[in-house]
Scaffold this motif. Structure first.
Motif, PDB file in Angstrom:
ATOM      1  N   GLU A  13       0.788  -1.118   0.010  1.00 56.20           N
ATOM      2  CA  GLU A  13       0.032  -0.032   0.008  1.00 56.20           C
ATOM      3  C   GLU A  13       0.850   1.302  -0.190  1.00 56.20           C
ATOM      4  OE1 GLU A  13      -3.933   0.279   2.531  1.00 56.20           O
ATOM      5  OE2 GLU A  13      -2.250   1.192   3.949  1.00 56.20           O
ATOM      6  N   PHE A  43      -8.579  -7.127   3.771  1.00 53.66           N
ATOM      7  CA  PHE A  43      -9.649  -6.186   4.279  1.00 53.66           C
ATOM      8  C   PHE A  43     -11.026  -6.860   3.976  1.00 53.66           C
ATOM      9  CE2 PHE A  43      -6.205  -3.094   4.301  1.00 53.66           C
ATOM     10  CZ  PHE A  43      -6.261  -2.931   5.613  1.00 53.66           C
ATOM     11  N   ILE A  46     -14.216  -4.736   3.675  1.00 55.88           N
ATOM     12  CA  ILE A  46     -14.623  -3.954   2.869  1.00 55.88           C
ATOM     13  C   ILE A  46     -15.443  -4.342   1.673  1.00 55.88           C
ATOM     14  CG2 ILE A  46     -13.565  -2.634   0.770  1.00 55.88           C
ATOM     15  CD1 ILE A  46     -11.044  -2.152   2.050  1.00 55.88           C
ATOM     16  N   GLY A  66     -14.875   4.676  -0.319  1.00 53.47           N
ATOM     17  CA  GLY A  66     -15.500   4.318   0.828  1.00 53.47           C
ATOM     18  C   GLY A  66     -16.968   5.280   0.463  1.00 53.47           C
ATOM     19  N   SER A 102     -17.566  -0.292   4.720  1.00 52.91           N
ATOM     20  CA  SER A 102     -16.577  -1.122   5.544  1.00 52.91           C
ATOM     21  C   SER A 102     -17.035  -0.678   7.114  1.00 52.91           C
ATOM     22  CB  SER A 102     -15.140  -0.440   5.345  1.00 52.91           C
ATOM     23  OG  SER A 102     -14.174  -1.382   6.133  1.00 52.91           O
ATOM     24  N   ASN A 105     -14.378  -0.704   9.879  1.00 51.44           N
ATOM     25  CA  ASN A 105     -13.131   0.047   9.545  1.00 51.44           C
ATOM     26  C   ASN A 105     -13.340   1.589   9.188  1.00 51.44           C
ATOM     27  OD1 ASN A 105     -10.611   1.180   8.422  1.00 51.44           O
ATOM     28  ND2 ASN A 105     -10.083  -0.741   7.376  1.00 51.44           N
ATOM     29  N   ALA A 108     -11.590   3.338   6.227  1.00 49.77           N
ATOM     30  CA  ALA A 108     -11.810   3.188   4.737  1.00 49.77           C
ATOM     31  C   ALA A 108     -13.028   3.891   4.340  1.00 49.77           C
ATOM     32  CB  ALA A 108     -12.130   1.575   4.819  1.00 49.77           C
ATOM     33  N   GLN A 109     -14.033   4.106   5.294  1.00 53.89           N
ATOM     34  CA  GLN A 109     -15.171   4.730   4.850  1.00 53.89           C
ATOM     35  C   GLN A 109     -14.948   6.099   4.093  1.00 53.89           C
ATOM     36  OE1 GLN A 109     -17.593   2.306   4.963  1.00 53.89           O
ATOM     37  NE2 GLN A 109     -18.963   3.575   5.586  1.00 53.89           N
ATOM     38  N   PHE A 113      -9.185   4.159  -3.078  1.00 57.28           N
ATOM     39  CA  PHE A 113      -8.078   3.374  -3.448  1.00 57.28           C
ATOM     40  C   PHE A 113      -8.092   3.166  -4.788  1.00 57.28           C
ATOM     41  CE2 PHE A 113      -9.736   1.771   0.753  1.00 57.28           C
ATOM     42  CZ  PHE A 113      -8.572   1.695   1.628  1.00 57.28           C
TER      43      PHE A 113
END
Length: 169
Positions: A13, A43, A46, A66, A102, A105, A108-109, A113
């Motif tokens: 990442e 993840f 997700i 997200g 997600s 998480n 991530a929202q 990506f």
């Protein structure tokens, strides 16, 4: 790293940084280059429709967002955006191919990506081949401290080695 006992999956990442539209706070969010074929394994929380996952994996210039970020920016599937590089000397043209949730998480929202390979191919040759983070999925929470220690040992003498940081257990 993937050969360490207890590691189920690992991926690279890279924080992109950059500017979306301008530097106002409402346009600041995480912009991460990832390996699309591995992120959903590392993840599993997700969640996104299968057709959107495949579109993200297939299109080099695709990105996923997200749901909170997509709402905040007013993005819809198929929208095109430009990220202007600051850390990396490139501008990336991206197309929204997936909107995910997600539940476990919160980070991530409010993140997006995109394909790490697209970034690698866009930057000058002398800047290629680096990794911001190696993110792994362990077989068990009990394996994490041992895996972290082994990863730290593997890279101890690297000129860019830093301490392993556990985000969550």
């Amino acid at each position: 790293i993937k050969q360490i006992p207890g590691v189920r999956e690992v991926y690279i990442e890279q924080w992109f940084g950059g500017v979306y539209i301008d530097s106002r706070p409402e346009h600041m969010f995480a912009r991460m280059a990832v390996e699309p074929d591995r992120i959903f394994t590392v993840f599993p929380d997700i969640l996104m429709p299968e057709d959107q996952i495949r579109a993200f994996e297939k299109q080099r210039t695709a990105f996923i967002s997200g749901v909170d970020l997509a709402k905040k920016q007013g993005w819809k599937l198929g929208d095109k955006i430009t990220l202007k590089g600051d850390i990396f000397p490139v501008d990336l043209e991206l197309t929204l191919r997936g909107i995910f949730t997600s539940p476990e998480n919160a980070f991530a929202q409010d993140a997006m990506f995109f394909n790490r390979e697209y970034l690698e191919q866009a930057i000058p040759a002398g800047r290629r081949g680096n990794a911001g983070d190696f993110v792994f999925l362990a077989e068990s929470i009990n394996d994490i401290p041992r895996i972290e220690a082994e990863v730290d040992d593997m890279f101890r003498n690297s000129p860019v080695q830093t301490k392993t940081d556990t985000l969550s257990a």
